[in-house]
Write a protein that holds these residues in place. Structure first.
Motif, PDB file in Angstrom:
ATOM      1  N   ASN A 293      36.681  36.578  28.781  1.00 58.03           N
ATOM      2  CA  ASN A 293      37.515  36.902  27.613  1.00 58.03           C
ATOM      3  C   ASN A 293      38.682  35.933  27.489  1.00 58.03           C
ATOM      4  O   ASN A 293      39.016  35.474  26.390  1.00 58.03           O
ATOM      5  N   GLN A 294      39.326  35.629  28.646  1.00 53.57           N
ATOM      6  CA  GLN A 294      40.437  34.677  28.640  1.00 53.57           C
ATOM      7  C   GLN A 294      39.974  33.303  28.172  1.00 53.57           C
ATOM      8  O   GLN A 294      40.667  32.628  27.410  1.00 53.57           O
TER       9      GLN A 294
ATOM     10  N   VAL B 151      45.492  23.431  27.398  1.00 55.88           N
ATOM     11  CA  VAL B 151      44.354  22.741  28.013  1.00 55.88           C
ATOM     12  C   VAL B 151      44.344  22.953  29.517  1.00 55.88           C
ATOM     13  O   VAL B 151      43.289  23.209  30.116  1.00 55.88           O
ATOM     14  N   ARG B 152      45.522  22.843  30.146  1.00 54.38           N
ATOM     15  CA  ARG B 152      45.609  23.061  31.596  1.00 54.38           C
ATOM     16  C   ARG B 152      45.256  24.495  31.967  1.00 54.38           C
ATOM     17  O   ARG B 152      44.562  24.741  32.956  1.00 54.38           O
TER      18      ARG B 152
ATOM     19  N   LYS C 174      34.160  29.369  37.841  1.00 51.62           N
ATOM     20  CA  LYS C 174      33.201  28.720  38.755  1.00 51.62           C
ATOM     21  C   LYS C 174      33.237  29.366  40.138  1.00 51.62           C
ATOM     22  O   LYS C 174      32.188  29.630  40.733  1.00 51.62           O
ATOM     23  N   ARG C 175      34.449  29.597  40.639  1.00 50.69           N
ATOM     24  CA  ARG C 175      34.573  30.228  41.966  1.00 50.69           C
ATOM     25  C   ARG C 175      34.005  31.642  41.961  1.00 50.69           C
ATOM     26  O   ARG C 175      33.323  32.063  42.899  1.00 50.69           O
ATOM     27  N   CYS C 176      34.291  32.358  40.879  1.00 50.75           N
ATOM     28  CA  CYS C 176      33.815  33.743  40.758  1.00 50.75           C
ATOM     29  C   CYS C 176      32.290  33.770  40.698  1.00 50.75           C
ATOM     30  O   CYS C 176      31.634  34.575  41.381  1.00 50.75           O
ATOM     31  N   GLU C 177      31.708  32.890  39.900  1.00 52.70           N
ATOM     32  CA  GLU C 177      30.259  32.840  39.764  1.00 52.70           C
ATOM     33  C   GLU C 177      29.584  32.434  41.073  1.00 52.70           C
ATOM     34  O   GLU C 177      28.521  32.950  41.429  1.00 52.70           O
TER      35      GLU C 177
ATOM     36  N   GLU D 161      38.556  27.952  33.798  1.00 48.97           N
ATOM     37  CA  GLU D 161      37.205  27.444  34.064  1.00 48.97           C
ATOM     38  C   GLU D 161      36.953  27.332  35.566  1.00 48.97           C
ATOM     39  O   GLU D 161      35.866  27.664  36.050  1.00 48.97           O
ATOM     40  N   GLU D 162      37.946  26.891  36.308  1.00 47.72           N
ATOM     41  CA  GLU D 162      37.813  26.786  37.763  1.00 47.72           C
ATOM     42  C   GLU D 162      37.667  28.168  38.393  1.00 47.72           C
ATOM     43  O   GLU D 162      36.858  28.372  39.307  1.00 47.72           O
TER      44      GLU D 162
END
Length: 313
Positions: free
Chosen positions: A30-31, A94-95, A105-108, A101-102
């Motif tokens: 959502n974020q 953007v940051r 990735k860690r969660c996935e 996004e990072e």
């Protein structure tokens, strides 16, 4: 060494962690969606602000005007500040998006490592349950009784679900009948005031559709009542359309017969609506029973799990 207990403890921890991560993943998704929209909007704003600066720094008419009135430096400074502020907001968004996004990735990656932990837990729990029953004693006896109860409840649940499926199918057919009757009513009203053969044929076409659906509905209602045979529900569910009036209307096409057909359409609509209401009431009762049975099954399974955990092995 408590072989089963240690495995179950570790798997329980994994299941709890997986559930927590799944909730976190939804929030992160959502974020990300929100931030992507913000980044796109801020990029447009930044581009627009920079365009204002470029116009003033170039040979635009606006630049010429501000030079003439002597406020060029002030206006350019203001535009540069606004462009800078827009860029700062854009870069921050953007940051933040990159950070989300990072996190995703860690969660996935962690979720991938926990894949199947629930099924492994159920498998080990089942093995220990069998071991406890083979060991005997009071817990084993209660587990056997609970399993018998669950088997009965599962059977009851299946019967109720079959009844609900049949009832929903009948409900959908009543909607189809009502749609056909509504169309027939519209064409019938036009026919009454001189719609001619086109209105007459259209009216009968929809009445034929309704008649065909009614015959199908009667079959569905018999199936519904059959499925409810083991459930303490009794409801007379039947509806019909008088074929003779349809025939008479077509043959004589008189205003009296047209009025009678319209009156019969209204009567049929009322019958179908009452039938639909009955079906919905019975379905509500069946669905409530399904929910109650599912809750009983859940409670029995939780009790078995508690009994199994109470025996160390």
């Amino acid at each position: 060494m408590n072989f089963y207990d240690e495995q179950l403890r570790l798997l329980q921890e994994q299941c709890a962690r997986k559930k927590k991560l799944e909730g976190k993943q939804i929030e992160l998704y959502n974020q990300r969606s929100t931030l992507k929209r913000q980044v796109a909007e801020l990029k447009e704003i930044m581009a627009a602000e920079q365009e204002d600066v470029d116009r003033l720094e170039g040979r635009s008419l606006a630049a010429f005007f501000y030079r003439v009135v002597g406020t060029m430096d002030e206006k350019l400074t203001t535009e540069r500040q606004e462009a800078y502020a827009a860029k700062v907001k854009y870069d921050a968004a953007v940051r933040e998006l990159a950070g989300v996004e990072e996190d995703i990735k860690r969660c996935e990656a962690e979720l991938a490592g926990l894949e199947g932990c629930e099924s492994r837990y159920e498998s080990v729990l089942k093995e220990k349950t069998q071991a406890v029953k083979q060991q005997g004693g009071a817990p084993a006896q209660e587990i056997l009784q609970l399993e018998e109860s669950i088997a009965y409840l599962e059977s009851q649940k299946n019967e109720l679900q079959e009844a609900a499926f049949a009832g929903n199918a009948a409900r959908l057919t009543t909607d189809q009948i009502l749609s056909s009757l509504d169309s027939a009513e519209g064409w019938g009203t036009w026919d009454l005031f001189g719609g001619g053969i086109v209105a007459d044929l259209a009216k009968h076409s929809h009445l034929d559709e309704a008649q065909e659906a009614v015959e199908y509905l009667q079959s569905q209602l018999r199936t519904f009542k059959t499925e409810l045979a083991d459930v303490t529900i009794c409801a007379e569910l039947q509806v019909s359309v008088d074929g003779f009036l349809r025939f008479a209307d077509y043959m004589f096409d008189g205003i009296f017969t047209d009025w009678v057909v319209l009156d019969q359409i209204h009567h049929s609509q009322q019958q179908v609506e009452e039938t639909r209401s009955q079906i919905c009431n019975v379905l509500g009762y069946v669905n409530a029973m399904i929910a109650d049975v599912e809750e009983q099954i859940k409670e029995n399974k939780n009790r078995i799990e508690s009994l199994v955990h109470s025996v160390q092995m």
